[in-house]
Design a protein around this motif. Structure first.
Motif, PDB file in Angstrom:
ATOM      1  N   LEU A  12       0.833  -1.209   0.000  1.00 48.16           N
ATOM      2  CA  LEU A  12       0.000   0.000   0.000  1.00 48.16           C
ATOM      3  C   LEU A  12       0.868   1.260   0.000  1.00 48.16           C
ATOM      4  N   GLY A  13       1.914   1.258   0.809  1.00 46.24           N
ATOM      5  CA  GLY A  13       2.833   2.405   0.842  1.00 46.24           C
ATOM      6  C   GLY A  13       3.498   2.634  -0.504  1.00 46.24           C
ATOM      7  N   SER A  14       3.849   1.556  -1.159  1.00 48.60           N
ATOM      8  CA  SER A  14       4.432   1.662  -2.492  1.00 48.60           C
ATOM      9  C   SER A  14       3.421   2.253  -3.474  1.00 48.60           C
ATOM     10  N   GLY A  15       2.168   1.856  -3.338  1.00 53.52           N
ATOM     11  CA  GLY A  15       1.111   2.430  -4.185  1.00 53.52           C
ATOM     12  C   GLY A  15       0.923   3.915  -3.927  1.00 53.52           C
ATOM     13  N   TYR A  16       0.969   4.302  -2.661  1.00 55.50           N
ATOM     14  CA  TYR A  16       0.854   5.728  -2.323  1.00 55.50           C
ATOM     15  C   TYR A  16       2.030   6.533  -2.880  1.00 55.50           C
ATOM     16  N   LEU A  17       3.233   5.973  -2.776  1.00 53.46           N
ATOM     17  CA  LEU A  17       4.397   6.657  -3.350  1.00 53.46           C
ATOM     18  C   LEU A  17       4.242   6.814  -4.859  1.00 53.46           C
ATOM     19  N   SER A  18       3.716   5.789  -5.493  1.00 52.77           N
ATOM     20  CA  SER A  18       3.464   5.859  -6.928  1.00 52.77           C
ATOM     21  C   SER A  18       2.515   7.004  -7.248  1.00 52.77           C
ATOM     22  N   ALA A  19       1.442   7.111  -6.485  1.00 53.07           N
ATOM     23  CA  ALA A  19       0.471   8.194  -6.690  1.00 53.07           C
ATOM     24  C   ALA A  19       1.112   9.559  -6.426  1.00 53.07           C
ATOM     25  N   ALA A  53       8.879   7.325 -14.324  1.00 50.19           N
ATOM     26  CA  ALA A  53       9.556   6.054 -14.061  1.00 50.19           C
ATOM     27  C   ALA A  53       9.341   5.618 -12.615  1.00 50.19           C
ATOM     28  N   ALA A  54       9.458   6.553 -11.682  1.00 51.55           N
ATOM     29  CA  ALA A  54       9.248   6.223 -10.268  1.00 51.55           C
ATOM     30  C   ALA A  54       7.822   5.757 -10.020  1.00 51.55           C
ATOM     31  N   SER A  55       6.868   6.462 -10.594  1.00 47.61           N
ATOM     32  CA  SER A  55       5.465   6.086 -10.429  1.00 47.61           C
ATOM     33  C   SER A  55       5.193   4.700 -10.996  1.00 47.61           C
ATOM     34  N   THR A  56       5.758   4.418 -12.142  1.00 47.76           N
ATOM     35  CA  THR A  56       5.554   3.121 -12.785  1.00 47.76           C
ATOM     36  C   THR A  56       6.112   1.990 -11.938  1.00 47.76           C
ATOM     37  N   PHE A  57       7.365   2.096 -11.544  1.00 44.57           N
ATOM     38  CA  PHE A  57       7.998   0.999 -10.822  1.00 44.57           C
ATOM     39  C   PHE A  57       7.472   0.853  -9.397  1.00 44.57           C
ATOM     40  N   LEU A  58       7.196   1.956  -8.727  1.00 36.61           N
ATOM     41  CA  LEU A  58       6.678   1.864  -7.359  1.00 36.61           C
ATOM     42  C   LEU A  58       5.238   1.353  -7.324  1.00 36.61           C
ATOM     43  N   GLY A  59       4.521   1.475  -8.408  1.00 38.33           N
ATOM     44  CA  GLY A  59       3.142   0.999  -8.453  1.00 38.33           C
ATOM     45  C   GLY A  59       2.997  -0.465  -8.836  1.00 38.33           C
ATOM     46  N   LEU A  60       4.088  -1.122  -9.198  1.00 35.41           N
ATOM     47  CA  LEU A  60       3.996  -2.502  -9.681  1.00 35.41           C
ATOM     48  C   LEU A  60       3.430  -3.481  -8.662  1.00 35.41           C
ATOM     49  N   ALA A  61       3.948  -3.485  -7.450  1.00 38.72           N
ATOM     50  CA  ALA A  61       3.516  -4.464  -6.451  1.00 38.72           C
ATOM     51  C   ALA A  61       2.060  -4.247  -6.048  1.00 38.72           C
ATOM     52  N   ALA A 136      14.858   0.493  -8.591  1.00 37.00           N
ATOM     53  CA  ALA A 136      15.378  -0.603  -7.780  1.00 37.00           C
ATOM     54  C   ALA A 136      14.412  -0.947  -6.647  1.00 37.00           C
ATOM     55  N   LEU A 137      13.884   0.068  -5.991  1.00 37.77           N
ATOM     56  CA  LEU A 137      12.943  -0.163  -4.894  1.00 37.77           C
ATOM     57  C   LEU A 137      11.657  -0.813  -5.406  1.00 37.77           C
ATOM     58  N   GLY A 138      11.134  -0.312  -6.508  1.00 39.39           N
ATOM     59  CA  GLY A 138       9.896  -0.861  -7.064  1.00 39.39           C
ATOM     60  C   GLY A 138      10.029  -2.309  -7.496  1.00 39.39           C
ATOM     61  N   THR A 139      11.130  -2.635  -8.173  1.00 39.27           N
ATOM     62  CA  THR A 139      11.321  -4.031  -8.582  1.00 39.27           C
ATOM     63  C   THR A 139      11.588  -4.925  -7.379  1.00 39.27           C
ATOM     64  N   GLY A 140      12.253  -4.381  -6.369  1.00 41.33           N
ATOM     65  CA  GLY A 140      12.474  -5.151  -5.145  1.00 41.33           C
ATOM     66  C   GLY A 140      11.168  -5.459  -4.424  1.00 41.33           C
TER      67      GLY A 140
END
Length: 174
Positions: A12-19, A53-61, A136-140
């Motif tokens: 959820l935090g990763s999704g919020y960062l993506s947003a 790019a940050a939004s894309t990768f952080l929203g993956l999970a 790196a964070l998003g793919t991790g």
């Protein structure tokens, strides 16, 4: 239960960062428009690209856990019982291995960009390790989500992307 809450909070935090990075794109574009109105040049192309790019990768999970990714389910739908479970395990395991490989090399890229002090070529000259860190964070985090899903399937639970599915797995096409 505590681990489940921790992992769900991570996704959820990763999704919020993506947003948040989507909002940052809008802010940089608005700043460029307002700057033009007042005769000030604001170059938002590079920063908006980094935010994208940050939004894309952080929203993956988050997207994966909520069945937002496109999945080709032809083989999975045809297989049932133990074969269906093995098919799901293979698909999720293969993805987890691929994402772990990508996360490793993305982290390696961040490390070397930081070590060598690489900067972007635009007007802002941003240290490249900063935008690369989001990849790196998003793919991790996606790797963690895939391993989490693999373990859930192995334990006999319904995958989260099936639980959160809106049509395909809820008997609509049976």
């Amino acid at each position: 239960m505590a681990v489940r809450r921790l992992l769900d909070g991570l996704y959820l935090g990763s999704g919020y960062l993506s947003a948040l990075f989507l909002v940052a794109i809008a802010v940089t574009i608005v700043a460029q428009i307002v700057g033009r109105f007042f005769g000030v040049a604001v170059d938002s192309t590079e920063s908006a690209g980094f935010c994208l790019a940050a939004s894309t990768f952080l929203g993956l999970a988050y997207t994966f856990r909520h069945d937002g990714h496109i999945r080709v389910t032809l083989l999975v739908r045809l297989a049932s019982g133990p074969l269906g479970k093995l098919t799901e395990l293979w698909a999720v395991g293969f993805c987890a291995a691929g994402m772990a490989y990508m996360a490793y090399w993305a982290g390696d890229q961040v490390y070397f960009s930081f070590t060598f002090g690489e900067k972007s070529k635009g007007l802002l000259a941003i240290p490249l390790w900063i935008p690369q860190s989001a990849m790196a964070l998003g793919t991790g985090i996606l790797t963690i989500a895939l391993v989490d899903e693999f373990i859930s399937i192995l334990l006999g639970r319904t995958p989260s992307y099936v639980e959160n599915s809106t049509a395909l797995f809820q008997g609509e096409n049976d």
